[in-house]
Design a protein around this motif. Structure first.
Motif, short mmCIF file in Angstrom:
data_model
loop_
_atom_site.label_atom_id
_atom_site.label_comp_id
_atom_site.label_asym_id
_atom_site.label_seq_id
_atom_site.Cartn_x
_atom_site.Cartn_y
_atom_site.Cartn_z
N SER A 5 0.82 -1.22 0.00
CA SER A 5 0.00 0.00 0.00
C SER A 5 0.86 1.27 0.00
CB SER A 5 -0.93 0.02 1.22
OG SER A 5 -0.18 0.17 2.42
N ALA A 6 2.16 1.14 0.24
CA ALA A 6 3.03 2.33 0.35
C ALA A 6 2.99 3.24 -0.88
CB ALA A 6 4.47 1.92 0.66
N PRO A 7 3.11 2.70 -2.10
CA PRO A 7 3.07 3.61 -3.26
C PRO A 7 1.74 4.35 -3.40
CG PRO A 7 3.91 1.46 -3.89
CD PRO A 7 3.36 1.32 -2.50
N LEU A 8 0.64 3.70 -2.96
CA LEU A 8 -0.66 4.37 -3.02
C LEU A 8 -0.72 5.53 -2.04
CD1 LEU A 8 -2.92 1.16 -3.04
CD2 LEU A 8 -2.19 2.49 -5.01
N ALA A 9 -0.02 5.38 -0.90
CA ALA A 9 -0.03 6.43 0.12
C ALA A 9 0.94 7.55 -0.21
CB ALA A 9 0.35 5.82 1.47
N ILE A 10 2.09 7.20 -0.80
CA ILE A 10 3.19 8.15 -0.94
C ILE A 10 3.33 8.68 -2.37
CG2 ILE A 10 5.72 8.39 -0.66
CD1 ILE A 10 5.48 6.09 1.43
N GLY A 11 2.87 7.90 -3.34
CA GLY A 11 3.05 8.28 -4.75
C GLY A 11 2.47 9.64 -5.09
N GLY A 12 1.22 9.90 -4.62
CA GLY A 12 0.59 11.20 -4.88
C GLY A 12 1.41 12.34 -4.30
N GLY A 13 2.01 12.10 -3.13
CA GLY A 13 2.87 13.10 -2.51
C GLY A 13 4.12 13.38 -3.32
N VAL A 14 4.72 12.32 -3.90
CA VAL A 14 5.91 12.48 -4.75
C VAL A 14 5.59 13.38 -5.94
CG1 VAL A 14 7.53 11.28 -6.29
CG2 VAL A 14 6.96 10.29 -4.07
N LEU A 15 4.43 13.14 -6.57
CA LEU A 15 4.04 13.95 -7.74
C LEU A 15 3.71 15.38 -7.34
CD1 LEU A 15 1.89 11.40 -9.76
CD2 LEU A 15 4.34 11.74 -9.76
N SER A 16 3.09 15.54 -6.16
CA SER A 16 2.80 16.89 -5.65
C SER A 16 4.09 17.64 -5.39
CB SER A 16 1.97 16.77 -4.37
OG SER A 16 1.65 18.03 -3.87
N ASP A 17 5.11 16.93 -4.87
CA ASP A 17 6.43 17.53 -4.62
C ASP A 17 7.10 17.97 -5.91
OD1 ASP A 17 6.13 16.79 -1.97
OD2 ASP A 17 7.37 14.99 -2.14
N THR A 18 6.89 17.19 -6.98
CA THR A 18 7.75 17.25 -8.16
C THR A 18 7.22 18.17 -9.26
OG1 THR A 18 8.32 14.94 -7.68
CG2 THR A 18 9.00 15.77 -9.81
N PHE A 19 5.91 18.23 -9.47
CA PHE A 19 5.36 18.90 -10.64
C PHE A 19 4.52 20.14 -10.28
CE2 PHE A 19 6.14 14.63 -12.23
CZ PHE A 19 6.66 14.87 -13.49
N PRO B 177 -6.83 12.44 7.84
CA PRO B 177 -7.69 11.90 6.78
C PRO B 177 -9.14 11.77 7.22
CG PRO B 177 -5.66 10.64 6.90
CD PRO B 177 -5.66 11.58 8.07
N PHE B 178 -9.36 11.38 8.50
CA PHE B 178 -10.74 11.21 8.99
C PHE B 178 -11.39 12.57 9.26
CE2 PHE B 178 -8.65 7.19 10.00
CZ PHE B 178 -9.51 6.32 9.36
N ALA C 279 -1.35 14.36 0.66
CA ALA C 279 -1.19 12.98 1.12
C ALA C 279 -2.38 12.56 1.99
CB ALA C 279 0.11 12.81 1.90
N SER C 280 -2.86 13.48 2.84
CA SER C 280 -4.00 13.15 3.71
C SER C 280 -5.29 13.03 2.91
CB SER C 280 -4.16 14.23 4.78
OG SER C 280 -3.07 14.23 5.66
N ALA C 281 -5.46 13.90 1.92
CA ALA C 281 -6.67 13.85 1.08
C ALA C 281 -6.70 12.55 0.28
CB ALA C 281 -6.71 15.05 0.13
N ILE C 282 -5.54 12.17 -0.29
CA ILE C 282 -5.46 10.92 -1.04
C ILE C 282 -5.63 9.73 -0.08
CG2 ILE C 282 -3.95 9.44 -2.45
CD1 ILE C 282 -4.96 11.86 -3.99
N ALA C 283 -5.06 9.84 1.14
CA ALA C 283 -5.20 8.76 2.13
C ALA C 283 -6.66 8.56 2.51
CB ALA C 283 -4.37 9.07 3.38
#
Length: 448
Positions: A110-124, A229-230, A379-383
């Motif tokens: 599940s790690a990429p699902l939790a962190i991947g969106g954050g990586v893209l938010s950081d990068t682009f 997230p909640f 990350a929290s919104a995606i989580a």
């Protein structure tokens, strides 16, 4: 820019690994049931969907860990954790071991699902983010379509255990690429490294970054991030609506994945291997949806931004949601009634492809809208969305066999299609009209 796309592709590969595992055993459920003497349909489905249940739990603590220790180290260690338990699934000796190992491997996966969106938010930047998120979003949806194709031939020609061993080999390859090519993207971590280097060079221990906070311990960060997230799910109408719709789509996808093999072997009389080739239609739908949606999403955003005096808004992601929300029920009606009528095999496959295209279009728009709306708390919104959608992905396959036994494919899919219309079609119009107002009242959202 090359480094940005390298990060996107590697994170997408990480994100592809576990969804392939989640669905690869779908065509092998009969073999697994025979080996472990599983007689109840719900128990058999549970071996498939318990993996997705872990997706609801993992992001709640993996996301916060990435904010303390950085994205890369958490991704690598979680992937190694997934690798160990996924390999263990191949050696399971009873149904209890298999379910436990599946759940634990799902936590790591599940790690990429939790962190991947954050990586893209950081990068682009926002105007570049649509294409990046389209590639990243494709992996968790294309994975479940690819997995059963390989799983079908594995189950037919060798032991089902190779479903786990083969994905473990692929995982090891992705891990190796990640070690060499994936670089840290999280700004607070990068600045902390720079601060430590300057402190060492100058001896000035007073140097600090804008993100330094003496109260930011692991325990505090975990506490805040597990609550956030909640809190978003409880207080943000935007997150509530989009997360519920996303959860419904994800549940439908896993429902279709779990019942697809039974349709082709039971009603069409195809072998396990040949029947698994029908999953190509789902993969094709996801691929076409991405290729159409990605360039359109960014092009529409740029055009609307230009018309708005160069000021971008998350609502500029909404227009492309309209065709997505229409394609989902159309695909369900087409697939259900053609399967019930037992017409030529290509017809239900076309319906499945239409449904999958609508799903990926809606997914991409929702993910991009959430990232644009809650940039700092992306990350929290995606989580929040991931927790709900994972619970749906776990639960929907459990009631699918009973539903289709009572309603058959026609009315069963029609009921699901009518709910998709009620949930999906009004959402883009409501967001377009009220999205900015809701964001302005939120302390979490951009512009709030």
């Amino acid at each position: 820019m090359r480094r940005k796309w390298a990060a996107t592709l590697i994170v997408s590969c990480f994100t592809l690994v576990s969804p392939v595992s989640s669905s690869m055993i779908a065509p092998a459920l009969e073999s697994i049931s025979a080996d472990f003497r599983i007689t109840k349909t719900v128990e058999a489905q549970l071996t498939l969907s318990i993996f997705v249940l872990a997706y609801a739990i993992g992001p709640l603590f993996l996301g916060p860990l990435s904010e303390i220790y950085g994205r890369v180290i958490v991704l690598q260690l979680a992937n190694a954790f997934y690798f160990a338990w996924n390999l263990g699934c191949g050696f399971a000796q009873n149904k209890g071991q298999l379910m436990a190992f599946r759940f634990l491997s799902g936590l790591g996966g599940s790690a990429p699902l939790a962190i991947g969106g954050g990586v893209l938010s950081d990068t682009f930047f926002p105007e570049q983010r649509g294409k990046a998120i389209s590639i990243y979003s494709l992996a968790p949806l294309l994975g479940p379509a690819i997995g059963p194709i390989a799983g079908g031939f594995i189950a037919e020609n060798t032991t089902w255990r190779w479903c786990f061993w083969s994905t473990s080999i692929f995982t090891a390859m992705v891990q190796a690429f990640g070690i060499f090519f994936l670089q840290e993207t999280y700004a607070p971590k990068l600045l902390a490294w720079k601060r430590d280097k300057l402190r060492k060079e100058t001896g000035n221990m007073e140097l600090h970054t804008e993100y330094d906070d003496l109260n930011k311990t692991l325990l505090n960060t975990l506490k805040i991030a597990m609550q956030r997230p909640f809190r978003l799910l409880g207080t943000q109408p935007i997150v509530i609506v989009l997360a519920c719709y996303m959860a419904y789509l994800y549940g439908l996808m896993y429902l279709m994945l779990s019942t697809f093999p039974g349709l082709w072997s039971g009603r069409y009389g195809e072998s396990t291997g040949i029947g698994s080739l029908n999953f190509i239609s789902m993969g094709l739908g996801f691929f076409l949806g991405t290729q159409i949606c990605a360039p359109l999403n960014d092009a529409i955003y740029r055009r609307l931004k230009k018309m708005n005096n160069g000021v971008g808004k998350p609502e500029f992601r909404v227009p492309i949601m309209v065709p997505g929300s229409i394609l989902v029920p159309v695909g369900l009606f087409w697939y259900g009634w053609s399967a019930q009528a037992k017409v030529h095999w290509i017809v239900p496959n076309i319906g499945a492809a239409i449904f999958c295209a609508g799903t990926i279009i809606s997914f991409q728009c929702i993910q991009t809208y959430l990232v644009d709306s809650y940039t700092r708390y992306a990350a929290s919104a995606i989580a929040a969305a991931t927790v709900l959608r994972s619970l749906a992905g776990f639960g929907f396959p459990l009631f699918a066999p009973a539903m289709f036994a009572d309603f058959d494919y026609g009315w069963g899919n029609s009921v699901l299609g009518f709910i998709a219309i009620a949930m999906g079609v009004p959402a883009p119009f409501l967001l377009w009209k009220y999205g900015e107002t809701l964001r302005s009242k939120s302390k979490f959202a951009a512009g709030g």
